[in-house]
Design a protein around this motif. Structure first.
Motif, PDB file in Angstrom:
ATOM      1  N   TYR A  66      32.696  41.070  34.377  1.00 11.60           N
ATOM      2  CA  TYR A  66      31.915  40.333  35.362  1.00 11.60           C
ATOM      3  C   TYR A  66      32.785  40.044  36.574  1.00 11.60           C
ATOM      4  N   GLU A  67      32.141  39.925  37.720  1.00  7.10           N
ATOM      5  CA  GLU A  67      32.840  39.576  38.951  1.00  7.10           C
ATOM      6  C   GLU A  67      32.158  38.373  39.583  1.00  7.10           C
ATOM      7  N   TYR A  84      36.555  37.593  42.181  1.00  4.55           N
ATOM      8  CA  TYR A  84      37.366  37.379  40.992  1.00  4.55           C
ATOM      9  C   TYR A  84      36.829  38.281  39.891  1.00  4.55           C
ATOM     10  N   ASN A  85      37.646  39.218  39.425  1.00  9.49           N
ATOM     11  CA  ASN A  85      37.263  40.158  38.373  1.00  9.49           C
ATOM     12  C   ASN A  85      37.566  39.535  37.017  1.00  9.49           C
ATOM     13  N   ASP A  96      46.191  38.586  39.783  1.00 11.19           N
ATOM     14  CA  ASP A  96      45.993  40.002  39.470  1.00 11.19           C
ATOM     15  C   ASP A  96      44.520  40.386  39.512  1.00 11.19           C
ATOM     16  N   ASN A  97      43.631  39.417  39.381  1.00  4.65           N
ATOM     17  CA  ASN A  97      42.194  39.690  39.288  1.00  4.65           C
ATOM     18  C   ASN A  97      41.418  39.338  40.553  1.00  4.65           C
ATOM     19  N   ILE A  98      42.084  38.952  41.612  1.00  3.70           N
ATOM     20  CA  ILE A  98      41.406  38.541  42.846  1.00  3.70           C
ATOM     21  C   ILE A  98      41.514  39.642  43.901  1.00  3.70           C
ATOM     22  N   GLU A  99      40.394  39.904  44.564  1.00  7.42           N
ATOM     23  CA  GLU A  99      40.358  40.841  45.680  1.00  7.42           C
ATOM     24  C   GLU A  99      39.797  40.130  46.902  1.00  7.42           C
ATOM     25  N   LEU A 100      40.341  40.435  48.066  1.00  5.59           N
ATOM     26  CA  LEU A 100      39.880  39.881  49.331  1.00  5.59           C
ATOM     27  C   LEU A 100      39.316  41.008  50.180  1.00  5.59           C
ATOM     28  N   GLY A 101      38.289  40.711  50.958  1.00 10.04           N
ATOM     29  CA  GLY A 101      37.691  41.786  51.731  1.00 10.04           C
ATOM     30  C   GLY A 101      36.979  41.318  52.977  1.00 10.04           C
TER      31      GLY A 101
END
Length: 142
Positions: A66-67, A84-85, A96-101
Motif C-alpha cells: 500500500y502507498e 510512503y510505500n 527508505d520508503n518515502i518518495e517525493l515528487g
C-alpha cells in the motif's frame, strides 16, 4: 451519550457532503519477452480532498503493498507529493520508503485529469544516487 452520537453523526455526514473524492490510478508498463503492454489497474487508489490545496489518499500496488500519499497544490495545476510505500513485512527505515515528487494536472474533460509526475526517493541508495521515475497518472474527481 445520545448527544455525542448525534454530534458525531452530524459531523461525519457534513464531512462527506462537502468532500471531494478522487479515484486515482497510475499507468504502468509490463514488458514480457518482446512485447510491452500497459496496465491501468495495477496501482488504483482513492484520494480525499481536505481543502482546496491538500489531498490525502491511499493506493494499492499489488496484493500486499500500500502507498499513503499526500498532495499539496502549489499553483495553477502544479502539485508536490509525498508518498510512503508501506510493506507489511518490511524491516526498512522510514526514509527508505518515502518518495517525493512534482506533477501537473491537465484537465481533459469535466472531472477527468491526466497527471504526468516525477518522483524520487527521499534517501539515496548505497551508491549515493537517487534514480527517479516519470509516471503518468489518471484521476477522476467525484
Amino acid at each position: 451519550m445520545t448527544k455525542l452520537f448525534l454530534t458525531m453523526t452530524l459531523a461525519f455526514s457534513t464531512m462527506l457532503a462537502s468532500a471531494q473524492y478522487s479515484i486515482l490510478t497510475t499507468i504502468t508498463s509490463v514488458e514480457e519477452e518482446n512485447e510491452t503492454t500497459y496496465n491501468v489497474s495495477d496501482k488504483l487508489g482513492v484520494g480525499y480532498q481536505l481543502n482546496e490545496k491538500l489531498m490525502v489518499g491511499i493506493t494499492m500496488d499489488g496484493e500486499d503493498k500500500y502507498e499513503l500519499l499526500g498532495r499539496y497544490a502549489l499553483m495553477n495545476g502544479v502539485w508536490g507529493t509525498c508518498v510512503y510505500n508501506y510493506e507489511a513485512d518490511s524491516e526498512t527505515e522510514l526514509m527508505d520508503n518515502i518518495e517525493l515528487g512534482l506533477g501537473y494536472s491537465f484537465k481533459v474533460w469535466n472531472n477527468l485529469y491526466v497527471e504526468p509526475n516525477y518522483t524520487v526517493p527521499a534517501k539515496a541508495d548505497e551508491a549515493g544516487e537517487r534514480e527517479g521515475t516519470l509516471n503518468l497518472s489518471v484521476s477522476y474527481k467525484l
